[in-house]
Design a protein around this motif. Structure first.
Motif, PDB file in Angstrom:
ATOM      1  N   GLN A  28       0.840  -1.193   0.000  1.00  0.00           N
ATOM      2  CA  GLN A  28       0.000   0.000   0.000  1.00  0.00           C
ATOM      3  C   GLN A  28       0.876   1.245   0.000  1.00  0.00           C
ATOM      4  O   GLN A  28       1.875   1.306   0.712  1.00  0.00           O
ATOM      5  N   LEU A  29       0.475   2.244  -0.773  1.00  0.00           N
ATOM      6  CA  LEU A  29       1.178   3.518  -0.835  1.00  0.00           C
ATOM      7  C   LEU A  29       0.211   4.614  -0.410  1.00  0.00           C
ATOM      8  O   LEU A  29      -0.785   4.860  -1.092  1.00  0.00           O
ATOM      9  N   ALA A  30       0.487   5.262   0.707  1.00  0.00           N
ATOM     10  CA  ALA A  30      -0.272   6.442   1.113  1.00  0.00           C
ATOM     11  C   ALA A  30       0.479   7.652   0.571  1.00  0.00           C
ATOM     12  O   ALA A  30       1.610   7.927   0.974  1.00  0.00           O
ATOM     13  N   VAL A  31      -0.121   8.349  -0.376  1.00  0.00           N
ATOM     14  CA  VAL A  31       0.535   9.441  -1.097  1.00  0.00           C
ATOM     15  C   VAL A  31      -0.006  10.763  -0.556  1.00  0.00           C
ATOM     16  O   VAL A  31      -1.181  11.088  -0.760  1.00  0.00           O
ATOM     17  N   ILE A  32       0.836  11.511   0.140  1.00  0.00           N
ATOM     18  CA  ILE A  32       0.381  12.693   0.872  1.00  0.00           C
ATOM     19  C   ILE A  32       1.185  13.919   0.462  1.00  0.00           C
ATOM     20  O   ILE A  32       2.412  13.865   0.359  1.00  0.00           O
ATOM     21  N   ASP A  33       0.477  15.014   0.242  1.00  0.00           N
ATOM     22  CA  ASP A  33       1.104  16.269  -0.157  1.00  0.00           C
ATOM     23  C   ASP A  33       1.189  17.207   1.043  1.00  0.00           C
ATOM     24  O   ASP A  33       0.174  17.654   1.551  1.00  0.00           O
ATOM     25  N   THR A  34       2.409  17.500   1.494  1.00  0.00           N
ATOM     26  CA  THR A  34       2.598  18.433   2.609  1.00  0.00           C
ATOM     27  C   THR A  34       3.271  19.722   2.163  1.00  0.00           C
ATOM     28  O   THR A  34       3.564  20.584   2.992  1.00  0.00           O
ATOM     29  N   TYR A  35       3.517  19.856   0.857  1.00  0.00           N
ATOM     30  CA  TYR A  35       4.201  21.043   0.346  1.00  0.00           C
ATOM     31  C   TYR A  35       3.311  22.269   0.458  1.00  0.00           C
ATOM     32  O   TYR A  35       2.104  22.219   0.189  1.00  0.00           O
ATOM     33  N   LYS A  36       3.907  23.399   0.851  1.00  0.00           N
ATOM     34  CA  LYS A  36       3.191  24.670   0.915  1.00  0.00           C
ATOM     35  C   LYS A  36       3.923  25.681   0.043  1.00  0.00           C
ATOM     36  O   LYS A  36       5.092  25.983   0.292  1.00  0.00           O
ATOM     37  N   GLY A  37       3.256  26.168  -0.968  1.00  0.00           N
ATOM     38  CA  GLY A  37       3.870  27.126  -1.876  1.00  0.00           C
ATOM     39  C   GLY A  37       3.112  27.184  -3.181  1.00  0.00           C
ATOM     40  O   GLY A  37       2.109  26.490  -3.386  1.00  0.00           O
ATOM     41  N   ARG A  38       3.591  28.025  -4.093  1.00  0.00           N
ATOM     42  CA  ARG A  38       2.910  28.244  -5.372  1.00  0.00           C
ATOM     43  C   ARG A  38       3.331  27.256  -6.452  1.00  0.00           C
ATOM     44  O   ARG A  38       2.646  27.124  -7.471  1.00  0.00           O
ATOM     45  N   GLU A  39       4.455  26.585  -6.249  1.00  0.00           N
ATOM     46  CA  GLU A  39       4.976  25.694  -7.291  1.00  0.00           C
ATOM     47  C   GLU A  39       4.055  24.500  -7.515  1.00  0.00           C
ATOM     48  O   GLU A  39       3.706  23.789  -6.567  1.00  0.00           O
ATOM     49  N   LYS A  40       3.676  24.287  -8.763  1.00  0.00           N
ATOM     50  CA  LYS A  40       2.802  23.176  -9.130  1.00  0.00           C
ATOM     51  C   LYS A  40       3.636  21.986  -9.604  1.00  0.00           C
ATOM     52  O   LYS A  40       4.633  22.149 -10.292  1.00  0.00           O
ATOM     53  N   SER A  41       3.211  20.798  -9.219  1.00  0.00           N
ATOM     54  CA  SER A  41       3.908  19.598  -9.692  1.00  0.00           C
ATOM     55  C   SER A  41       2.975  18.407  -9.599  1.00  0.00           C
ATOM     56  O   SER A  41       1.975  18.424  -8.876  1.00  0.00           O
ATOM     57  N   VAL A  42       3.314  17.367 -10.338  1.00  0.00           N
ATOM     58  CA  VAL A  42       2.571  16.110 -10.309  1.00  0.00           C
ATOM     59  C   VAL A  42       3.548  14.986 -10.001  1.00  0.00           C
ATOM     60  O   VAL A  42       4.747  15.083 -10.289  1.00  0.00           O
ATOM     61  N   LEU A  43       3.040  13.907  -9.421  1.00  0.00           N
ATOM     62  CA  LEU A  43       3.869  12.767  -9.044  1.00  0.00           C
ATOM     63  C   LEU A  43       3.634  11.633 -10.028  1.00  0.00           C
ATOM     64  O   LEU A  43       2.486  11.217 -10.256  1.00  0.00           O
ATOM     65  N   LYS A  44       4.715  11.122 -10.622  1.00  0.00           N
ATOM     66  CA  LYS A  44       4.643  10.045 -11.598  1.00  0.00           C
ATOM     67  C   LYS A  44       5.319   8.796 -11.040  1.00  0.00           C
ATOM     68  O   LYS A  44       6.322   8.878 -10.324  1.00  0.00           O
ATOM     69  N   ILE A  45       4.766   7.629 -11.381  1.00  0.00           N
ATOM     70  CA  ILE A  45       5.341   6.353 -10.946  1.00  0.00           C
ATOM     71  C   ILE A  45       5.442   5.428 -12.143  1.00  0.00           C
ATOM     72  O   ILE A  45       4.611   5.457 -13.054  1.00  0.00           O
ATOM     73  N   GLU A  46       6.492   4.592 -12.161  1.00  0.00           N
ATOM     74  CA  GLU A  46       6.654   3.586 -13.215  1.00  0.00           C
ATOM     75  C   GLU A  46       7.324   2.354 -12.637  1.00  0.00           C
ATOM     76  O   GLU A  46       8.007   2.411 -11.605  1.00  0.00           O
ATOM     77  N   ASP A  47       7.105   1.208 -13.283  1.00  0.00           N
ATOM     78  CA  ASP A  47       7.889   0.019 -12.964  1.00  0.00           C
ATOM     79  C   ASP A  47       9.337   0.338 -13.288  1.00  0.00           C
ATOM     80  O   ASP A  47       9.645   0.783 -14.394  1.00  0.00           O
ATOM     81  N   ALA A  48      10.239   0.135 -12.353  1.00  0.00           N
ATOM     82  CA  ALA A  48      11.642   0.429 -12.606  1.00  0.00           C
ATOM     83  C   ALA A  48      12.162  -0.484 -13.709  1.00  0.00           C
ATOM     84  O   ALA A  48      12.055  -1.711 -13.611  1.00  0.00           O
ATOM     85  N   PRO A  49      12.698   0.058 -14.800  1.00  0.00           N
ATOM     86  CA  PRO A  49      13.206  -0.784 -15.892  1.00  0.00           C
ATOM     87  C   PRO A  49      14.400  -1.607 -15.454  1.00  0.00           C
ATOM     88  O   PRO A  49      15.236  -1.150 -14.685  1.00  0.00           O
ATOM     89  N   ARG A  50      14.473  -2.841 -15.940  1.00  0.00           N
ATOM     90  CA  ARG A  50      15.590  -3.731 -15.606  1.00  0.00           C
ATOM     91  C   ARG A  50      16.583  -3.840 -16.772  1.00  0.00           C
ATOM     92  O   ARG A  50      17.467  -4.670 -16.762  1.00  0.00           O
ATOM     93  N   GLY A  51      16.407  -3.012 -17.769  1.00  0.00           N
ATOM     94  CA  GLY A  51      17.302  -3.003 -18.919  1.00  0.00           C
ATOM     95  C   GLY A  51      16.846  -1.958 -19.911  1.00  0.00           C
ATOM     96  O   GLY A  51      15.737  -1.430 -19.826  1.00  0.00           O
ATOM     97  N   GLU A  52      17.673  -1.633 -20.879  1.00  0.00           N
ATOM     98  CA  GLU A  52      17.336  -0.592 -21.843  1.00  0.00           C
ATOM     99  C   GLU A  52      16.089  -0.951 -22.652  1.00  0.00           C
ATOM    100  O   GLU A  52      15.341  -0.085 -23.074  1.00  0.00           O
ATOM    101  N   SER A  53      15.883  -2.250 -22.878  1.00  0.00           N
ATOM    102  CA  SER A  53      14.726  -2.664 -23.668  1.00  0.00           C
ATOM    103  C   SER A  53      13.487  -2.878 -22.815  1.00  0.00           C
ATOM    104  O   SER A  53      12.447  -3.273 -23.321  1.00  0.00           O
ATOM    105  N   ASP A  54      13.593  -2.637 -21.513  1.00  0.00           N
ATOM    106  CA  ASP A  54      12.483  -2.891 -20.586  1.00  0.00           C
ATOM    107  C   ASP A  54      12.075  -1.573 -19.924  1.00  0.00           C
ATOM    108  O   ASP A  54      12.286  -1.375 -18.740  1.00  0.00           O
ATOM    109  N   LYS A  55      11.519  -0.671 -20.697  1.00  0.00           N
ATOM    110  CA  LYS A  55      11.120   0.625 -20.179  1.00  0.00           C
ATOM    111  C   LYS A  55       9.605   0.770 -20.266  1.00  0.00           C
ATOM    112  O   LYS A  55       8.980   0.330 -21.213  1.00  0.00           O
TER     113      LYS A  55
END
Length: 282
Positions: free
Chosen positions: A152-179
């Motif tokens: 389980q991943l509890a994803v929590i935003d505690t940042y305070k400020g004007r800067e906008k951003s998004v959080l991206k996740i991917e399966d970590a590649p195990r080789g150049e051909s596995d992205k």
């Protein structure tokens, strides 16, 4: 003068009002498979004290460490205070009505009051962070992890400020051909994923990568992912990522643990929140 405001958790404690009914049902009535089997057979179970692990994360931007104690004077962080962006697990006997006092250095940052506790073994997550960019007031976020097979991943935003951003996740590649392509993780959600190695990227405006981390997710483990930082006059606490606990999935794979990548993309519920209630220190 110090002015601290208790943060009360609506019953059931550690579960925010916004949680959907499905997740509340899971969190309130989780039993192990063995216990369920015994109950179906009419075999009673001996009552025992529930085991609650208190997971505290310090997302309060400061050069001073965070110490936590109960209102009765029992030091929760007796082995040492938590530095900024540090999390740790504590075994502390809690009951309804207990108060947890949070001090940054010698100053009271806030007080968290427990109104109730889950009736099953659970990890209780509590995150302290800045209420706003101007004051030293603190806010809290809380969550109770359900007992699930998947990570389980509890994803929590505690940042305070004007800067906008998004959080991206991917399966970590195990080789150049596995992205694999990145998927977006919404803040203030709880997501179940398959066991495996993953990559995280915090992406700002115009695709600028503000922070990135690799982490391993094990079945039956509960993780917290935080966006931290504050936009204040010091300009020292940029938006960044915290993942806890840190797991080396490769070591577990070598030890014979099953390895399975791939996201389940199952959003269980909105992450529990105390609702930006304010505690301030003058």
């Amino acid at each position: 003068a110090q002015d601290s405001l208790s943060c009360l958790v609506a019953p059931p404690a550690w579960v925010h009002q916004r949680l959907d009914a499905g997740f509340v049902a899971i969190a309130a009535a989780v039993l192990s498979a063995a216990e369920q089997s015994l109950r179906r057979k009419g075999i009673g179970l001996l009552a025992r004290a529930q085991r609650h692990t208190l997971r505290i994360c310090n997302a309060y931007p400061s050069g001073l460490p965070l110490s936590v104690a109960t209102s009765e004077g029992v030091a929760v962080t007796e082995d040492g205070p938590l530095q900024y962006q540090q999390c740790d697990d504590f075994r502390v006997a809690l009951k309804a009505g207990n108060r947890l006092d949070f001090n940054v250095g010698d100053q009271r940052a806030g007080t968290f009051t427990v109104s109730d506790l889950p009736s099953h073994d659970a990890i209780l997550l509590l995150v302290i962070y800045r209420h706003d960019t101007e004051s030293t007031a603190a806010s809290f976020e809380s969550h109770v992890f359900a007992n699930l097979l998947n990570a389980q991943l509890a994803v929590i935003d505690t940042y305070k400020g004007r800067e906008k951003s998004v959080l991206k996740i991917e399966d970590a590649p195990r080789g150049e051909s596995d992205k694999h392509g990145f998927e977006t993780l919404r803040f203030d959600t709880v997501v179940a994923v398959n066991q495996g190695q993953y990559g995280l990227k915090l992406v700002g405006e115009k695709g600028k990568v503000l922070a990135e981390q690799q982490f391993g997710a094990l079945n039956r483990e509960s993780y917290v992912i935080l966006r931290t930082g504050v936009e204040d006059a010091s300009n020292k606490y940029k938006a960044s990522l915290v993942v806890f606990p840190k797991t080396d999935i490769l070591d577990h794979a070598k030890a014979g643990a099953a390895f399975q990548g791939g996201l389940l993309a199952l959003v269980l519920a909105a992450a529990a929140s105390v609702g930006h209630r304010r505690s301030s220190v003058d």
